[in-house]
Design a protein around this motif. Structure first.
Motif, PDB file in Angstrom:
ATOM      1  N   LYS A  15      34.757 -15.043   4.227  1.00 43.50           N
ATOM      2  CA  LYS A  15      34.158 -13.720   4.035  1.00 43.50           C
ATOM      3  C   LYS A  15      33.239 -13.400   5.222  1.00 43.50           C
ATOM      4  O   LYS A  15      32.854 -14.275   6.006  1.00 43.50           O
ATOM      5  CB  LYS A  15      33.355 -13.675   2.735  1.00 43.50           C
ATOM      6  CG  LYS A  15      34.189 -13.801   1.474  1.00 43.50           C
ATOM      7  CD  LYS A  15      35.002 -12.557   1.216  1.00 43.50           C
ATOM      8  CE  LYS A  15      35.696 -12.607  -0.136  1.00 43.50           C
ATOM      9  NZ  LYS A  15      36.494 -11.396  -0.409  1.00 43.50           N
ATOM     10  N   THR A  36      29.540  -1.549   5.157  1.00 46.84           N
ATOM     11  CA  THR A  36      30.797  -1.758   4.431  1.00 46.84           C
ATOM     12  C   THR A  36      31.658  -2.847   5.049  1.00 46.84           C
ATOM     13  O   THR A  36      32.587  -3.351   4.406  1.00 46.84           O
ATOM     14  CB  THR A  36      31.602  -0.457   4.349  1.00 46.84           C
ATOM     15  OG1 THR A  36      31.837   0.043   5.676  1.00 46.84           O
ATOM     16  CG2 THR A  36      30.846   0.596   3.543  1.00 46.84           C
ATOM     17  N   ASN A  78      30.730  -5.827   5.754  1.00 44.88           N
ATOM     18  CA  ASN A  78      30.209  -7.148   5.418  1.00 44.88           C
ATOM     19  C   ASN A  78      30.307  -7.416   3.918  1.00 44.88           C
ATOM     20  O   ASN A  78      30.278  -6.488   3.104  1.00 44.88           O
ATOM     21  CB  ASN A  78      28.758  -7.263   5.885  1.00 44.88           C
ATOM     22  CG  ASN A  78      28.635  -7.141   7.390  1.00 44.88           C
ATOM     23  OD1 ASN A  78      28.967  -8.057   8.120  1.00 44.88           O
ATOM     24  ND2 ASN A  78      28.176  -5.986   7.861  1.00 44.88           N
ATOM     25  N   ASP A  79      30.432  -8.707   3.582  1.00 43.29           N
ATOM     26  CA  ASP A  79      30.577  -9.118   2.185  1.00 43.29           C
ATOM     27  C   ASP A  79      29.328  -9.793   1.631  1.00 43.29           C
ATOM     28  O   ASP A  79      29.016  -9.669   0.454  1.00 43.29           O
ATOM     29  CB  ASP A  79      31.752 -10.097   2.049  1.00 43.29           C
ATOM     30  CG  ASP A  79      33.047  -9.529   2.612  1.00 43.29           C
ATOM     31  OD1 ASP A  79      33.492  -8.480   2.103  1.00 43.29           O
ATOM     32  OD2 ASP A  79      33.582 -10.120   3.563  1.00 43.29           O
ATOM     33  N   LEU A 139      26.613   0.019  -2.403  1.00 47.74           N
ATOM     34  CA  LEU A 139      27.668  -0.959  -2.135  1.00 47.74           C
ATOM     35  C   LEU A 139      28.572  -1.135  -3.354  1.00 47.74           C
ATOM     36  O   LEU A 139      28.112  -1.027  -4.495  1.00 47.74           O
ATOM     37  CB  LEU A 139      27.053  -2.311  -1.759  1.00 47.74           C
ATOM     38  CG  LEU A 139      26.464  -2.428  -0.348  1.00 47.74           C
ATOM     39  CD1 LEU A 139      25.768  -3.773  -0.188  1.00 47.74           C
ATOM     40  CD2 LEU A 139      27.539  -2.250   0.723  1.00 47.74           C
ATOM     41  N   LYS A 163      30.045  -7.375  -3.899  1.00 44.65           N
ATOM     42  CA  LYS A 163      29.253  -7.747  -2.732  1.00 44.65           C
ATOM     43  C   LYS A 163      28.160  -8.728  -3.147  1.00 44.65           C
ATOM     44  O   LYS A 163      27.732  -8.771  -4.311  1.00 44.65           O
ATOM     45  CB  LYS A 163      28.617  -6.513  -2.084  1.00 44.65           C
ATOM     46  CG  LYS A 163      29.617  -5.505  -1.541  1.00 44.65           C
ATOM     47  CD  LYS A 163      30.350  -6.003  -0.308  1.00 44.65           C
ATOM     48  CE  LYS A 163      31.214  -4.907   0.312  1.00 44.65           C
ATOM     49  NZ  LYS A 163      31.919  -5.350   1.518  1.00 44.65           N
ATOM     50  N   GLU A 218      24.808 -10.796  -7.142  1.00 44.22           N
ATOM     51  CA  GLU A 218      26.133 -10.166  -7.017  1.00 44.22           C
ATOM     52  C   GLU A 218      26.072  -8.757  -7.573  1.00 44.22           C
ATOM     53  O   GLU A 218      25.482  -8.521  -8.638  1.00 44.22           O
ATOM     54  CB  GLU A 218      27.186 -10.957  -7.760  1.00 44.22           C
ATOM     55  CG  GLU A 218      28.592 -10.366  -7.620  1.00 44.22           C
ATOM     56  CD  GLU A 218      29.659 -11.192  -8.308  1.00 44.22           C
ATOM     57  OE1 GLU A 218      30.818 -10.748  -8.310  1.00 44.22           O
ATOM     58  OE2 GLU A 218      29.333 -12.265  -8.839  1.00 44.22           O
TER      59      GLU A 218
END
Length: 224
Positions: free
Chosen positions: A75, A136, A138-139, A184, A188, A221
């Motif tokens: 990720k 957007t 990045n996780d 987000l 994520k 999360e």
């Protein structure tokens, strides 16, 4: 307290070329060598070594993060306010994540890139401000209380005087992050150490928490 001098940014310690971080990455990955904070700090310019205990993520904290991110293989991970990229280097050595860091002090970005290139570490250190980050892409987002400098004026809690500090900046950055976290999509992840200045929005669920060195390391999360 050492006065800031831009000429010091290229003054690497005498151990730079000999340090295990430089020449024994494979042994570190296999566990034959253990990468300590003391070993890492020796590759930093002398001026910045005094900042390490306060501003850079410790190996003790990084080891926990490495364990926590194992399920998120490959990720995109980004360290917000990465400084000299210490956590980015740890993750680049110990994980398969696609690791980035963003830092607004160009002199720190230059040093981080130099160390990464010397080690052939595939990490991306970005010179920029969080206000201009493309979220957007990045996780997993990491926050080691990156705006703390803005509200504490004593020298010990400031890396240098090359950026502007203000209470207004602190509120602007924390509100900006909060609004981005609200926007987000589900799935994520954020990891915070000593927080980021506000509690995450209620759409974020606390998954893991560990008290380390006087502060909570937490993994959240986005659930909706």
């Amino acid at each position: 307290m050492i006065k800031f001098d831009l000429s010091l940014r290229e003054e690497l310690s005498e151990d730079f070329e000999k340090n295990p971080l430089i020449c024994n990455i494979d042994k570190i990955r296999t566990g034959d060598l253990v990468l300590t904070d003391e070993a890492f700090d020796k590759v930093l310019p002398k001026f910045y070594q005094h900042c390490s205990a306060v501003h850079w993520t410790s190996y003790e904290v990084a080891k926990v993060i490495v364990e926590w991110v194992k399920p998120y293989h490959e990720k995109n991970f980004i360290d917000i306010g990465c400084g000299l990229g210490k956590l980015c280097f740890y993750l680049g050595i110990y994980t398969k994540l696609k690791v980035s860091g963003i830092e607004q002090r160009k002199q720190l970005v230059d040093i981080a890139k130099k160390i990464a290139n010397s080690n052939n570490l595939n990490i991306n250190i970005i010179h920029g401000n969080i206000l201009n980050l493309e979220w957007t892409n990045n996780d997993i987002f990491y926050f080691f209380n990156p705006f703390y400098e803005q509200v504490f004026g004593i020298d010990l809690l400031q890396i240098d005087k090359t950026i502007n500090f203000s209470q207004e900046n602190f509120h602007r950055y924390t509100l900006f992050v909060y609004e981005k976290l609200c926007a987000l999509p589900a799935g994520k992840i954020i990891i915070t150490y000593h927080g980021f200045g506000k509690a995450p929005p209620p759409t974020w669920k606390l998954i893991k928490s560990k008290f380390i060195r006087g502060g909570f390391l937490e993994l959240w999360e986005k659930v909706q």
